[in-house]
Write an enzyme that holds these catalytic residues in place. Structure first.
Site, PDB file in Angstrom:
ATOM      1  N   TYR A   1      60.362 -24.560  76.134  1.00 55.21           N
ATOM      2  CA  TYR A   1      61.020 -23.258  76.120  1.00 55.21           C
ATOM      3  C   TYR A   1      62.042 -23.150  77.231  1.00 55.21           C
ATOM      4  O   TYR A   1      62.005 -23.877  78.236  1.00 55.21           O
ATOM      5  CB  TYR A   1      59.994 -22.134  76.279  1.00 55.21           C
ATOM      6  CG  TYR A   1      59.420 -22.054  77.689  1.00 55.21           C
ATOM      7  CD1 TYR A   1      59.976 -21.213  78.643  1.00 55.21           C
ATOM      8  CD2 TYR A   1      58.354 -22.860  78.072  1.00 55.21           C
ATOM      9  CE1 TYR A   1      59.484 -21.161  79.936  1.00 55.21           C
ATOM     10  CE2 TYR A   1      57.855 -22.817  79.357  1.00 55.21           C
ATOM     11  CZ  TYR A   1      58.416 -21.970  80.284  1.00 55.21           C
ATOM     12  OH  TYR A   1      57.929 -21.944  81.565  1.00 55.21           O
TER      13      TYR A   1
ATOM     14  N   PHE B   1      65.979 -18.211  84.029  1.00 52.13           N
ATOM     15  CA  PHE B   1      64.972 -17.977  85.054  1.00 52.13           C
ATOM     16  C   PHE B   1      63.788 -18.933  84.946  1.00 52.13           C
ATOM     17  O   PHE B   1      63.004 -19.059  85.886  1.00 52.13           O
ATOM     18  CB  PHE B   1      64.470 -16.520  85.018  1.00 52.13           C
ATOM     19  CG  PHE B   1      63.803 -16.116  83.728  1.00 52.13           C
ATOM     20  CD1 PHE B   1      62.469 -16.378  83.504  1.00 52.13           C
ATOM     21  CD2 PHE B   1      64.540 -15.469  82.749  1.00 52.13           C
ATOM     22  CE1 PHE B   1      61.863 -15.996  82.323  1.00 52.13           C
ATOM     23  CE2 PHE B   1      63.936 -15.078  81.559  1.00 52.13           C
ATOM     24  CZ  PHE B   1      62.594 -15.359  81.343  1.00 52.13           C
ATOM     25  N   ASP B   2      63.663 -19.628  83.826  1.00 50.07           N
ATOM     26  CA  ASP B   2      62.561 -20.583  83.695  1.00 50.07           C
ATOM     27  C   ASP B   2      62.848 -21.491  82.515  1.00 50.07           C
ATOM     28  O   ASP B   2      63.449 -21.057  81.516  1.00 50.07           O
ATOM     29  CB  ASP B   2      61.234 -19.852  83.488  1.00 50.07           C
ATOM     30  CG  ASP B   2      60.021 -20.750  83.702  1.00 50.07           C
ATOM     31  OD1 ASP B   2      60.211 -21.883  84.182  1.00 50.07           O
ATOM     32  OD2 ASP B   2      58.899 -20.322  83.403  1.00 50.07           O
TER      33      ASP B   2
ATOM     34  N   ILE C   1      52.871 -13.075  77.460  1.00 50.33           N
ATOM     35  CA  ILE C   1      53.454 -11.762  77.161  1.00 50.33           C
ATOM     36  C   ILE C   1      53.371 -11.484  75.647  1.00 50.33           C
ATOM     37  O   ILE C   1      53.352 -12.409  74.825  1.00 50.33           O
ATOM     38  CB  ILE C   1      54.907 -11.660  77.659  1.00 50.33           C
ATOM     39  CG1 ILE C   1      55.793 -12.744  77.037  1.00 50.33           C
ATOM     40  CG2 ILE C   1      54.966 -11.718  79.177  1.00 50.33           C
ATOM     41  CD1 ILE C   1      57.267 -12.627  77.403  1.00 50.33           C
TER      42      ILE C   1
ATOM     43  N   TYR D   1      57.632  -8.478  80.580  1.00 50.40           N
ATOM     44  CA  TYR D   1      56.912  -8.146  81.821  1.00 50.40           C
ATOM     45  C   TYR D   1      57.116  -6.692  82.238  1.00 50.40           C
ATOM     46  O   TYR D   1      56.546  -6.252  83.239  1.00 50.40           O
ATOM     47  CB  TYR D   1      57.369  -9.076  82.948  1.00 50.40           C
ATOM     48  CG  TYR D   1      57.063 -10.529  82.688  1.00 50.40           C
ATOM     49  CD1 TYR D   1      55.794 -11.051  82.923  1.00 50.40           C
ATOM     50  CD2 TYR D   1      58.047 -11.387  82.190  1.00 50.40           C
ATOM     51  CE1 TYR D   1      55.506 -12.380  82.671  1.00 50.40           C
ATOM     52  CE2 TYR D   1      57.765 -12.716  81.937  1.00 50.40           C
ATOM     53  CZ  TYR D   1      56.494 -13.207  82.177  1.00 50.40           C
ATOM     54  OH  TYR D   1      56.212 -14.527  81.912  1.00 50.40           O
TER      55      TYR D   1
ATOM     56  N   PHE E   1      64.315 -15.881  74.824  1.00 50.29           N
ATOM     57  CA  PHE E   1      63.682 -17.190  74.916  1.00 50.29           C
ATOM     58  C   PHE E   1      64.074 -18.063  73.733  1.00 50.29           C
ATOM     59  O   PHE E   1      64.112 -17.593  72.587  1.00 50.29           O
ATOM     60  CB  PHE E   1      62.152 -17.065  74.905  1.00 50.29           C
ATOM     61  CG  PHE E   1      61.545 -16.559  76.175  1.00 50.29           C
ATOM     62  CD1 PHE E   1      61.220 -17.430  77.211  1.00 50.29           C
ATOM     63  CD2 PHE E   1      61.280 -15.208  76.336  1.00 50.29           C
ATOM     64  CE1 PHE E   1      60.646 -16.964  78.379  1.00 50.29           C
ATOM     65  CE2 PHE E   1      60.695 -14.731  77.494  1.00 50.29           C
ATOM     66  CZ  PHE E   1      60.384 -15.615  78.532  1.00 50.29           C
TER      67      PHE E   1
END
Length: 267
Positions: free
Chosen positions: A189, A199-200, A217, A243, A259
């Protein structure tokens, strides 16, 4: 009879940070300059001619000092090398390490302009530092992940669910079964905020992740159940399914998220 005396185990000594070098305050004349203002000196030769790229993962042993000799950070007490992605370290360290071969050791004099952003972190504004660094190993990583053109908002052809989740399939797999809400899955992902900030990403780390769908989530729990193995989908997740606007988890991204998820296996 003489009573046997217990033998106390030897305490393993934790490695200590080396003292600041004599030339910590200023680079000596023989230190080689680069066009950016970095200065460096060879402390130990490496092997081969390959060098880390701008996005590779590196394992380094290092100590960083201020020009006054104060320790900023060091991997020495850890007793092992630390792993970093080159994008995540300060500019001067990234430039210096990119010039090195495996096993090489250098001393870097890094000007304030190259001392941010990234690690090793230091309080206050960017300021000069000196780093002794040894490149233990490095791993080639994928090229940077491009930001989706539709990251700001779901396009008209995206499907929507009653919860507010929007999604679009980027690739269809050959799997037949869908995971359930409590299934364990393995995925790759990448996640962005609507302004395009990555961010990730497991893709960037080069390592897929496994987890239970009831432990993530809500947008993921719902979205991944729509997939079969081999599918790759893009999810536009509203804040209420992510979040939230005031995350309770430190460092969690705020607000709506986007995502790209590839379902590798259902375990």
């Amino acid at each position: 009879m003489v009573a046997a005396q217990p033998i106390e185990p030897l305490q393993s000594a934790r490695p200590v940070v080396p003292p600041a070098p004599a030339d910590v305050a200023e680079a000596p004349p023989q230190a080689a300059p680069t066009a950016s203002g970095l200065r460096w000196k060879l402390l130990g030769k490496g092997e081969g001619t390959a060098h880390p790229g701008a996005h590779d993962k590196v394992n380094i042993v290092f100590t960083a000092w201020t020009p006054e000799g104060e320790v900023i950070d060091s991997s020495i007490p850890d007793g092992e090398a630390r792993a970093f992605v080159m994008d995540d370290v300060i500019k001067g360290l990234a430039e210096g390490v990119s010039l090195m071969a495996k096993g090489e050791k250098r001393r870097l004099w890094i000007p304030a302009a190259l001392a941010s952003p990234g690690r090793p972190k230091r309080r206050g504004p960017p300021s000069p530092c000196v780093i002794d660094v040894e490149l233990v190993d490095f791993v080639k990583m994928p090229d940077p992940i491009p930001v989706p053109e539709d990251v700001a908002a779901a396009p008209a052809d995206a499907k929507r669910t009653p919860s507010g989740l929007a999604y679009k399939f980027l690739k269809h797999g050959k799997g037949k079964e869908h995971p359930k809400a409590d299934s364990n899955v393995e995925v790759h992902y990448s996640g962005w905020t609507p302004d395009g900030r990555l961010f990730d990403s497991s893709v960037r780390r080069g390592q897929p992740i496994s987890f239970s769908l009831n432990g993530v989530i809500k947008g993921w729990t719902e979205g991944v159940q729509l997939m079969v193995v081999g599918d790759k989908a893009r999810f536009w997740i509203p804040s209420a399914l992510a979040y939230g606007d005031t995350p309770s988890r430190p460092g969690a991204p705020v607000g709506p998220l986007v995502f790209d998820v590839e379902l590798l296996s259902i375990q």
